[in-house]
Scaffold this active site. Structure first.
Site, PDB file in Angstrom:
ATOM      1  N   SER A  50       0.834  -1.208   0.000  1.00  0.00           N
ATOM      2  CA  SER A  50       0.000   0.000   0.000  1.00  0.00           C
ATOM      3  C   SER A  50       0.861   1.248   0.000  1.00  0.00           C
ATOM      4  O   SER A  50       2.082   1.172   0.087  1.00  0.00           O
ATOM      5  CB  SER A  50      -0.953   0.002   1.206  1.00  0.00           C
ATOM      6  OG  SER A  50      -0.229   0.099   2.400  1.00  0.00           O
ATOM      7  N   GLY A  51       0.209   2.392  -0.107  1.00  0.00           N
ATOM      8  CA  GLY A  51       0.894   3.673   0.003  1.00  0.00           C
ATOM      9  C   GLY A  51       2.053   3.821  -0.970  1.00  0.00           C
ATOM     10  O   GLY A  51       1.964   3.461  -2.150  1.00  0.00           O
ATOM     11  N   PHE A  73       2.798  -7.082   5.277  1.00  0.00           N
ATOM     12  CA  PHE A  73       2.113  -7.746   6.382  1.00  0.00           C
ATOM     13  C   PHE A  73       0.630  -7.497   6.198  1.00  0.00           C
ATOM     14  O   PHE A  73       0.146  -6.396   6.484  1.00  0.00           O
ATOM     15  CB  PHE A  73       2.603  -7.139   7.704  1.00  0.00           C
ATOM     16  CG  PHE A  73       2.239  -7.957   8.896  1.00  0.00           C
ATOM     17  CD1 PHE A  73       3.017  -9.043   9.270  1.00  0.00           C
ATOM     18  CD2 PHE A  73       1.120  -7.664   9.649  1.00  0.00           C
ATOM     19  CE1 PHE A  73       2.688  -9.810  10.371  1.00  0.00           C
ATOM     20  CE2 PHE A  73       0.789  -8.431  10.755  1.00  0.00           C
ATOM     21  CZ  PHE A  73       1.566  -9.503  11.118  1.00  0.00           C
ATOM     22  N   TYR A 233       5.438  16.544  13.670  1.00  0.00           N
ATOM     23  CA  TYR A 233       6.212  15.551  12.940  1.00  0.00           C
ATOM     24  C   TYR A 233       7.711  15.629  13.234  1.00  0.00           C
ATOM     25  O   TYR A 233       8.246  14.785  13.924  1.00  0.00           O
ATOM     26  CB  TYR A 233       5.934  15.668  11.432  1.00  0.00           C
ATOM     27  CG  TYR A 233       6.256  14.379  10.719  1.00  0.00           C
ATOM     28  CD1 TYR A 233       5.271  13.456  10.410  1.00  0.00           C
ATOM     29  CD2 TYR A 233       7.577  14.049  10.403  1.00  0.00           C
ATOM     30  CE1 TYR A 233       5.577  12.245   9.803  1.00  0.00           C
ATOM     31  CE2 TYR A 233       7.896  12.840   9.796  1.00  0.00           C
ATOM     32  CZ  TYR A 233       6.903  11.946   9.490  1.00  0.00           C
ATOM     33  OH  TYR A 233       7.209  10.742   8.903  1.00  0.00           O
ATOM     34  N   LEU A 271       1.073  12.843   2.004  1.00  0.00           N
ATOM     35  CA  LEU A 271       0.029  12.243   1.177  1.00  0.00           C
ATOM     36  C   LEU A 271      -0.900  11.403   2.025  1.00  0.00           C
ATOM     37  O   LEU A 271      -0.507  10.913   3.081  1.00  0.00           O
ATOM     38  CB  LEU A 271       0.684  11.354   0.121  1.00  0.00           C
ATOM     39  CG  LEU A 271       1.087  12.101  -1.135  1.00  0.00           C
ATOM     40  CD1 LEU A 271       2.130  11.361  -1.907  1.00  0.00           C
ATOM     41  CD2 LEU A 271      -0.139  12.326  -2.003  1.00  0.00           C
ATOM     42  N   VAL A 272      -2.108  11.213   1.546  1.00  0.00           N
ATOM     43  CA  VAL A 272      -3.062  10.387   2.283  1.00  0.00           C
ATOM     44  C   VAL A 272      -2.682   8.916   2.124  1.00  0.00           C
ATOM     45  O   VAL A 272      -2.670   8.400   1.013  1.00  0.00           O
ATOM     46  CB  VAL A 272      -4.492  10.566   1.727  1.00  0.00           C
ATOM     47  CG1 VAL A 272      -5.493   9.854   2.630  1.00  0.00           C
ATOM     48  CG2 VAL A 272      -4.825  12.026   1.574  1.00  0.00           C
TER      49      VAL A 272
HETATM   50  P1  NAI Z   1       1.284   2.389   4.411  1.00  0.00           P
HETATM   51  O1  NAI Z   1       0.660   2.058   5.717  1.00  0.00           O
HETATM   52  O2  NAI Z   1       0.428   2.658   3.247  1.00  0.00           O
HETATM   53  O3  NAI Z   1       2.308   1.201   4.004  1.00  0.00           O
HETATM   54  C1  NAI Z   1       3.046   0.491   4.951  1.00  0.00           C
HETATM   55  C2  NAI Z   1       3.524  -0.822   4.373  1.00  0.00           C
HETATM   56  O4  NAI Z   1       4.316  -1.495   5.350  1.00  0.00           O
HETATM   57  C3  NAI Z   1       2.403  -1.801   3.999  1.00  0.00           C
HETATM   58  O5  NAI Z   1       2.752  -2.461   2.805  1.00  0.00           O
HETATM   59  C4  NAI Z   1       2.400  -2.797   5.159  1.00  0.00           C
HETATM   60  O6  NAI Z   1       1.911  -4.086   4.826  1.00  0.00           O
HETATM   61  C5  NAI Z   1       3.883  -2.843   5.459  1.00  0.00           C
HETATM   62  N1  NAI Z   1       4.210  -3.333   6.804  1.00  0.00           N
HETATM   63  C6  NAI Z   1       3.918  -2.782   7.989  1.00  0.00           C
HETATM   64  N2  NAI Z   1       4.405  -3.541   8.995  1.00  0.00           N
HETATM   65  C7  NAI Z   1       5.030  -4.590   8.410  1.00  0.00           C
HETATM   66  C8  NAI Z   1       5.726  -5.731   8.896  1.00  0.00           C
HETATM   67  N3  NAI Z   1       5.925  -5.943  10.208  1.00  0.00           N
HETATM   68  N4  NAI Z   1       6.215  -6.616   8.004  1.00  0.00           N
HETATM   69  C9  NAI Z   1       6.024  -6.447   6.671  1.00  0.00           C
HETATM   70  N5  NAI Z   1       5.387  -5.380   6.157  1.00  0.00           N
HETATM   71  C10 NAI Z   1       4.894  -4.466   7.011  1.00  0.00           C
HETATM   72  O7  NAI Z   1       2.260   3.605   4.722  1.00  0.00           O
HETATM   73  P2  NAI Z   1       3.018   4.701   3.803  1.00  0.00           P
HETATM   74  O8  NAI Z   1       2.460   6.024   4.109  1.00  0.00           O
HETATM   75  O9  NAI Z   1       3.147   4.254   2.406  1.00  0.00           O
HETATM   76  O10 NAI Z   1       4.452   4.682   4.516  1.00  0.00           O
HETATM   77  C11 NAI Z   1       5.610   4.129   3.944  1.00  0.00           C
HETATM   78  C12 NAI Z   1       6.809   4.986   4.338  1.00  0.00           C
HETATM   79  O11 NAI Z   1       6.690   6.279   3.738  1.00  0.00           O
HETATM   80  C13 NAI Z   1       6.928   5.223   5.849  1.00  0.00           C
HETATM   81  O12 NAI Z   1       8.289   5.172   6.208  1.00  0.00           O
HETATM   82  C14 NAI Z   1       6.409   6.642   5.996  1.00  0.00           C
HETATM   83  O13 NAI Z   1       6.920   7.292   7.134  1.00  0.00           O
HETATM   84  C15 NAI Z   1       6.928   7.266   4.717  1.00  0.00           C
HETATM   85  N6  NAI Z   1       6.305   8.534   4.322  1.00  0.00           N
HETATM   86  C16 NAI Z   1       4.944   8.682   4.258  1.00  0.00           C
HETATM   87  C17 NAI Z   1       4.400   9.916   3.927  1.00  0.00           C
HETATM   88  C18 NAI Z   1       2.927  10.116   3.837  1.00  0.00           C
HETATM   89  O14 NAI Z   1       2.485  11.267   3.770  1.00  0.00           O
HETATM   90  N7  NAI Z   1       2.133   9.075   3.817  1.00  0.00           N
HETATM   91  C19 NAI Z   1       5.251  11.089   3.632  1.00  0.00           C
HETATM   92  C20 NAI Z   1       6.640  10.792   3.636  1.00  0.00           C
HETATM   93  C21 NAI Z   1       7.134   9.571   4.000  1.00  0.00           C
HETATM   94 NA    NA Z   2       4.163   1.640   1.599  1.00  0.00          NA
END
Ligand code: NAI
Ligand code: NA
Length: 395
Positions: A50-51, A73, A233, A271-272
């Protein structure tokens, strides 16, 4: 079975599997429309479902023809429900990638565990040989250390307690939210979960197992944001973890020198996503930011952001475009002083009565619903979903 969204606070309790397919297809179409680029051919994505991780995987497979191994996960169907959005994203992504002639393998399990690292190494050896790029995109509230200790991250501030309007996605209203001041232990634990330690363990294990190709690169995702969000943050527990992640890039970079490789951090725009919707108060900033950026024609969703990262800032004609601290600045449009001035002018005026007028909260809400397969164009939400055929699908 007809599936209606179940939102609780800022968490989705269910997903629409066919809507998830439409969302994956929408991202694929966006990458195809942007055109091909010369990128890495074999990629490991940690946090692929995701994301940013999913968007990265789609951008690299459909933009650069990459074969991928994705780790995530996620929950499959059980007596508790149909399973998570990420479970279906993995399935639909793999199907589409295979149709395009690409290898796409999903490993479901705990990425923080040595067991999964070994599984990934075996899979790389057997199916990809080596990898040219490792993406670190995990977002988690908990990490089980290799010795079995469970560590939890918290979302707190570190200076004075901070409060303000936060977004209640369930009721589509604003509610007062506050971030308490973290204890030193809470800061340390958040760094353990969301900092760079596990990223380094991955790169060490991969390098020792000879799974990294000559010149292999790795990138982890981070956020800094404008000063107005520092209490939420950068000066919060999560900011400390990101600072640690940035420092770890230096360590990994040194380690990769032996194979001519490099480690980077991509500082992304807000981002959302499932993870960001969970941070107190921040979604209000996000709704205002989306309104301002759309008005100025510089808005990007996850997929546009990741497509630009790889096509222009990592694998473009100039190679990696980073600042002196190994940071690739994808937050350039967000931090444009004119954008920030506009957001800062609106933020103090926000109330539960006017937030829909001041910001793009309808857009934010739609993005959130779409992460879970709802509100996608072209999906007949009134039609019953054939559950038995879904339970036969495997990631
Ligand atoms: P998300 O929740 O959409 O994706 C997280 C991913 O990690 C998912 O694929 C999930 O299955 C996986 N995951 C979580 N725990 C796990 C585990 N124990 N084992 C295997 N997989 C696991 O989150 P998002 O927003 O895409 O975040 C990804 C990175 O991007 C993070 O480091 C976040 O801090 C960073 N980020 C996010 C921003 C935002 O605005 N959403 C902005 C800048 C950075
Ligand atoms: Na991700």
């Amino acid at each position: 079975m007809i599936i209606h969204p179940q939102i609780q606070g800022c968490v989705a309790r269910n997903c629409h599997p066919l809507g998830c397919r439409a969302a994956v297809q929408q991202q694929i179409a966006s990458v195809r429309a942007a055109g091909p680029f010369n990128g890495p051919k074999r990629v490991l994505v940690l946090g692929a479902s995701s994301g940013f991780g999913l968007a990265s995987r789609i951008a690299l497979t459909f933009g650069a023809g990459a074969d991928t191994l994705g780790v995530s996960f996620e929950r499959g169907p059980s007596d508790k429900g149909l399973g998570s959005a990420g479970w279906y994203n993995n399935i639909w992504f793999r199907q589409a990638a295979e149709q395009a002639g690409r290898i796409a393998i999903n490993l479901i399990g705990d990425a923080f565990s040595d067991t999964l690292r070994q599984q990934a190494i075996e899979t790389i050896r057997q199916q990809l040989g080596q990898v040219d790029l490792v993406i670190y995109s995990l977002a988690s509230g908990i990490r089980v250390l290799p010795d079995g200790t469970q560590v939890r991250s918290v979302l707190k501030t570190t200076g004075q307690p901070f409060s303000g309007w936060g977004l209640d996605l369930e009721r589509d209203t604003l509610v007062q939210q506050s971030l308490a001041t973290a204890t030193p232990e809470e800061i340390r634990d958040t760094v353990t979960v969301m900092g760079g330690e596990d990223w380094q363990l991955w790169l060490q294990a991969l390098q020792q197992a000879d799974c990294l190709a000559t010149g292999a690169q790795t990138v982890a995702y981070s956020y800094i944001g404008p000063e107005s969000t520092y209490p939420l943050y950068r000066d919060g527990t999560i900011g400390y973890a990101k600072e640690h992640l940035h420092a770890t890039a230096e360590t990994i970079n040194l380690q990769l020198a032996h194979i001519g490789g490099h480690a980077w951090v991509s500082v992304c725009k807000a981002l959302v996503t499932k993870a960001s919707a969970y941070i107190p108060v921040l979604p209000v900033y996000l709704g205002l930011l989306m309104g301002v950026m759309k008005e100025r024609g510089v808005h990007e969703g996850c997929i546009e952001q990741m497509q630009r990262l790889f096509a222009a800032k990592m694998y473009g004609p100039q190679g990696v475009v980073a600042d002196g601290n190994r940071l690739i600045r994808m937050d350039d449009h967000e931090l444009d002083p004119a954008v920030q001035a506009a957001v800062s002018a609106l933020w103090p005026k926000v109330t539960p009565d006017n937030f829909h007028v001041l910001g793009d909260f309808a857009g934010l809400r739609r993005d959130f619903m779409q992460l879970n397969g709802f509100e996608l164009p072209g999906v007949d939400y009134g039609a019953p979903v054939d559950v038995s055929s879904l339970t036969e699908l495997v990631p």
